[in-house]
Write an enzyme that holds these catalytic residues in place. Structure first.
Site: not given
Ligand code: CO
Length: 302
Positions: A85, A96, A155, A163, A188, A288
């Site tokens: 990640d 992200d 998010h 976030h 994600e 993600e």
């Molecule tokens: Co994330």
């Protein structure tokens, strides 16, 4: 969104994608987790961007928030399920993205989160109901015979914020919330062979500045000054033992760094991100992407 900001989101997405692909290619049995992590973080910095959070390299029943320790000796095994990640930012504008690597036997688990992600992305448009996206994620993962992780969510993203609202659950829930034009979101899905619920584990490796307050020890003070450069974004314990940190005057002793980090967390100056483990020890996969919500959505990390 003005074109300058859009450009930065797109640039961050491009670099995050390249880093994810390089990490996926390098992740092989026998490879050291620490070397892999440092290699990818260096690659991102060499491309002129920065980490939005330390690379997460979470194995097997760890779903997220494991980043290599300073003295990490973990070596990848051919039975491992590895979640990579990656968070990249350009002037604070974040991308992200995550992928799961397995070396045989867990293809379907990896497929489950990836297909849930793709199905969710297909539903993104201004006005789309978030609960419908969440329901779809659950449906796809369940249809593969796995459990979505109920207490991890997608998010929103914002400048120097990883976030932000809205939260996008991976299970069915009840809400009238909809996506808005030009919102930047990370979706994600996590699929689990175990409980589909994660718990905190004790060895914390990722922190962020929560609230500045006076501190007692000189080491804690020095850390507080050093981490200003992250602008509130999460950082790794390991980064406090880098050459940069030593040059800045931080102690080169892991013991002293840990002691100072403990002081800072006990005083609620730092927020912590404990590694998250499936409650029944099941294997977990994750996929993600970051998406800019538009009629024709922009997947910055694809
Ligand atoms: Co994330």
């Amino acid at each position: 969104m003005n074109s300058e900001i859009l450009e930065k989101y797109i640039q961050a997405g491009k670099i995050a994608k390249e880093a994810r692909e390089e990490a996926a290619k390098s992740a092989k049995p026998g490879v050291s987790l620490l070397e892999l992590g440092e290699q990818i973080e260096k690659m991102i910095r060499d491309k002129g961007a920065d980490m939005a959070f330390p690379i997460n390299l979470s194995l097997n029943d760890l779903a997220a928030h494991y980043t290599p320790k300073h003295e990490d000796e973990t070596v990848l095994k051919d039975t491992d399920v590895l979640k990579i990640d990656i968070g990249v930012h350009v002037d604070g504008y974040v991308a992200d993205t995550a992928v799961t690597i397995q070396f045989g036997g867990n293809e379907r688990l990896v497929e489950a989160s990836r297909e849930a992600l793709n199905a969710a992305i297909d539903m993104i448009r201004p006005g789309a109901k978030i609960q419908a996206i969440s329901e779809k994620i659950e449906e796809v993962i369940t249809s593969h015979g796995f459990k979505p992780v109920e207490n991890l969510t997608g998010h929103g993203l914002d400048q120097y914020i990883v976030h932000a609202p809205p939260s996008i659950p991976n299970i069915k829930f009840s809400s009238s919330k909809t996506l808005e034009e030009n919102q930047v979101i990370a979706i994600e899905p996590f699929a689990s062979t175990g409980a589909g619920h994660v718990n905190d584990t004790p060895d914390i490796l990722i922190f962020s500045l929560e609230k500045e307050k006076p501190v007692r020890s000189p080491e804690a003070k020095k850390i507080l000054n050093f981490i200003q450069r992250y602008n509130g974004l999460p950082f790794a314990e390991r980064w406090l033992l880098s050459q940069d940190a030593i040059d800045y005057g931080l102690p080169s002793s892991l013991f002293k760094i840990r002691l100072a980090l403990r002081e800072l967390t006990q005083n609620n100056i730092l927020a912590t991100y404990p590694p998250l483990r499936d409650a029944k020890g099941g294997l977990v996969s994750q996929a993600e992407h970051t998406v800019i919500v538009q009629d024709d959505p922009i997947v910055t990390t694809r």
